[in-house]
Design a protein around this motif. Sequence first.
Motif, PDB file in Angstrom:
ATOM      1  N   PRO A  87       0.838  -1.207   0.000  1.00  0.00           N
ATOM      2  CA  PRO A  87       0.000   0.000   0.000  1.00  0.00           C
ATOM      3  C   PRO A  87       0.876   1.261   0.000  1.00  0.00           C
ATOM      4  N   ASP A  88       0.375   2.282  -0.647  1.00  0.00           N
ATOM      5  CA  ASP A  88       1.125   3.528  -0.760  1.00  0.00           C
ATOM      6  C   ASP A  88       0.827   4.410   0.454  1.00  0.00           C
ATOM      7  N   ILE A  89       1.547   4.178   1.543  1.00  0.00           N
ATOM      8  CA  ILE A  89       1.345   5.036   2.716  1.00  0.00           C
ATOM      9  C   ILE A  89       2.663   5.682   3.113  1.00  0.00           C
ATOM     10  N   LYS A  90       2.547   6.923   3.563  1.00  0.00           N
ATOM     11  CA  LYS A  90       3.739   7.671   3.997  1.00  0.00           C
ATOM     12  C   LYS A  90       3.709   7.774   5.520  1.00  0.00           C
ATOM     13  N   ILE A  91       4.789   7.335   6.140  1.00  0.00           N
ATOM     14  CA  ILE A  91       4.861   7.378   7.604  1.00  0.00           C
ATOM     15  C   ILE A  91       5.666   8.601   8.033  1.00  0.00           C
ATOM     16  N   LEU A  92       5.054   9.415   8.897  1.00  0.00           N
ATOM     17  CA  LEU A  92       5.711  10.640   9.362  1.00  0.00           C
ATOM     18  C   LEU A  92       6.869  10.316  10.296  1.00  0.00           C
ATOM     19  N   ASP A  93       7.878  11.168  10.255  1.00  0.00           N
ATOM     20  CA  ASP A  93       9.036  11.045  11.129  1.00  0.00           C
ATOM     21  C   ASP A  93       8.781  11.803  12.438  1.00  0.00           C
ATOM     22  N   GLU A  94       9.475  11.396  13.484  1.00  0.00           N
ATOM     23  CA  GLU A  94       9.290  12.010  14.815  1.00  0.00           C
ATOM     24  C   GLU A  94       9.470  13.525  14.825  1.00  0.00           C
ATOM     25  N   LYS A  95      10.176  14.067  13.825  1.00  0.00           N
ATOM     26  CA  LYS A  95      10.372  15.529  13.784  1.00  0.00           C
ATOM     27  C   LYS A  95       9.080  16.258  13.462  1.00  0.00           C
ATOM     28  N   ASN A  96       8.112  15.545  12.864  1.00  0.00           N
ATOM     29  CA  ASN A  96       6.839  16.180  12.499  1.00  0.00           C
ATOM     30  C   ASN A  96       6.029  16.543  13.750  1.00  0.00           C
ATOM     31  N   LYS A  97       5.565  17.795  13.795  1.00  0.00           N
ATOM     32  CA  LYS A  97       4.850  18.303  14.990  1.00  0.00           C
ATOM     33  C   LYS A  97       3.571  17.524  15.296  1.00  0.00           C
ATOM     34  N   LEU A  98       2.930  17.024  14.226  1.00  0.00           N
ATOM     35  CA  LEU A  98       1.673  16.292  14.398  1.00  0.00           C
ATOM     36  C   LEU A  98       1.828  15.131  15.387  1.00  0.00           C
ATOM     37  N   LEU A  99       2.993  14.501  15.359  1.00  0.00           N
ATOM     38  CA  LEU A  99       3.224  13.325  16.207  1.00  0.00           C
ATOM     39  C   LEU A  99       3.315  13.670  17.694  1.00  0.00           C
ATOM     40  N   HIS A 100       3.375  14.950  17.992  1.00  0.00           N
ATOM     41  CA  HIS A 100       3.493  15.375  19.390  1.00  0.00           C
ATOM     42  C   HIS A 100       2.213  16.040  19.887  1.00  0.00           C
ATOM     43  N   LYS A 101       1.149  15.886  19.098  1.00  0.00           N
ATOM     44  CA  LYS A 101      -0.143  16.465  19.478  1.00  0.00           C
ATOM     45  C   LYS A 101      -1.154  15.365  19.764  1.00  0.00           C
ATOM     46  N   LYS A 102      -2.149  15.725  20.591  1.00  0.00           N
ATOM     47  CA  LYS A 102      -3.192  14.769  20.934  1.00  0.00           C
ATOM     48  C   LYS A 102      -4.158  14.616  19.751  1.00  0.00           C
ATOM     49  N   SER A 103      -4.486  13.390  19.408  1.00  0.00           N
ATOM     50  CA  SER A 103      -5.430  13.136  18.325  1.00  0.00           C
ATOM     51  C   SER A 103      -6.863  13.259  18.836  1.00  0.00           C
ATOM     52  N   SER A 104      -7.798  13.535  17.924  1.00  0.00           N
ATOM     53  CA  SER A 104      -9.201  13.712  18.337  1.00  0.00           C
ATOM     54  C   SER A 104     -10.012  12.435  18.118  1.00  0.00           C
ATOM     55  N   GLU A 105     -11.122  12.338  18.842  1.00  0.00           N
ATOM     56  CA  GLU A 105     -11.993  11.157  18.772  1.00  0.00           C
ATOM     57  C   GLU A 105     -12.566  10.990  17.366  1.00  0.00           C
ATOM     58  N   ILE A 106     -12.821   9.754  17.001  1.00  0.00           N
ATOM     59  CA  ILE A 106     -13.454   9.450  15.718  1.00  0.00           C
ATOM     60  C   ILE A 106     -14.963   9.397  15.920  1.00  0.00           C
ATOM     61  N   THR A 107     -15.706   9.961  14.965  1.00  0.00           N
ATOM     62  CA  THR A 107     -17.162   9.852  15.021  1.00  0.00           C
ATOM     63  C   THR A 107     -17.614   8.845  13.961  1.00  0.00           C
ATOM     64  N   PHE A 108     -18.688   8.134  14.268  1.00  0.00           N
ATOM     65  CA  PHE A 108     -19.204   7.106  13.356  1.00  0.00           C
ATOM     66  C   PHE A 108     -20.445   7.611  12.647  1.00  0.00           C
ATOM     67  N   PRO A 109     -20.734   7.171  11.424  1.00  0.00           N
ATOM     68  CA  PRO A 109     -19.918   6.236  10.644  1.00  0.00           C
ATOM     69  C   PRO A 109     -18.620   6.853  10.142  1.00  0.00           C
ATOM     70  N   MET A 110     -17.606   6.001  10.033  1.00  0.00           N
ATOM     71  CA  MET A 110     -16.317   6.459   9.521  1.00  0.00           C
ATOM     72  C   MET A 110     -16.373   6.657   8.021  1.00  0.00           C
ATOM     73  N   ASP A 111     -15.557   7.572   7.537  1.00  0.00           N
ATOM     74  CA  ASP A 111     -15.371   7.719   6.083  1.00  0.00           C
ATOM     75  C   ASP A 111     -14.852   6.405   5.515  1.00  0.00           C
ATOM     76  N   GLU A 112     -15.359   6.035   4.352  1.00  0.00           N
ATOM     77  CA  GLU A 112     -14.868   4.815   3.693  1.00  0.00           C
ATOM     78  C   GLU A 112     -13.369   4.923   3.407  1.00  0.00           C
ATOM     79  N   SER A 113     -12.929   6.137   3.050  1.00  0.00           N
ATOM     80  CA  SER A 113     -11.504   6.314   2.716  1.00  0.00           C
ATOM     81  C   SER A 113     -10.631   6.086   3.966  1.00  0.00           C
ATOM     82  N   GLU A 114     -11.156   6.454   5.124  1.00  0.00           N
ATOM     83  CA  GLU A 114     -10.375   6.236   6.350  1.00  0.00           C
ATOM     84  C   GLU A 114     -10.371   4.763   6.749  1.00  0.00           C
TER      85      GLU A 114
END
Length: 183
Positions: free
Chosen positions: A4-31
């Motif tokens: 699969p074509d997925i890109k994994i972020l490196d620890e330097k990326n700020k996103l990796l140091h932030k709290k993720s938000s809850e998922i609401t259902f139904p989920m997007d098919e793409s997700e």
Amino acid sequence: MKLPDIKILDEKNKLLHKKSSEITFPMDESEKKLLYDMLTYLEMSQIDEYTKKYNLRPGMGLAFVQVGVPKRAFVICSENDDKTFDKYIIINPQIVSMSEEMIYVGEGEGCLSVNREVDGIVPRHARITVNAFDENGKEFTIRVREDLAVAFQHEIDHLNGILFTDHIDPKCPFKDADKMREI
Ligand code: ZN
């Protein structure tokens, strides 16, 4: 299998140091598809033929935030002794109980977002019970132990913006080893 074509972020990326938000259902098919792709990627990363062919680093877990989606979901692909894989999709997890006993991975933890060698002890609970949802919004409870419990705690940390390296004191990376069981 197709990688699969997925890109994994490196620890330097700020996103990796932030709290993720809850998922609401139904989920997007793409997700949902992205979760399945992440599982395929992890499985392939643990099969010699593909690690060589695609130059993959083996990994058993990935959080959504590591592929750039800051939402509370992760997947784990765990190899059994008979070379089959157990796959888990965990959404909006809550740890409902944990053992008092602590363990750590003797050879150290690894992370597909941490592209360097980091030595040190990461204390983890030997057993945890987690309440979560699957990709279709169905609630379930799962109890995990040993290396799977470590993987779950590592991934739940990602949802809170915490990397395993954050648990290690660089001045004293092996402190408290005598208080925990090595696995
Ligand atoms: Zn990680």
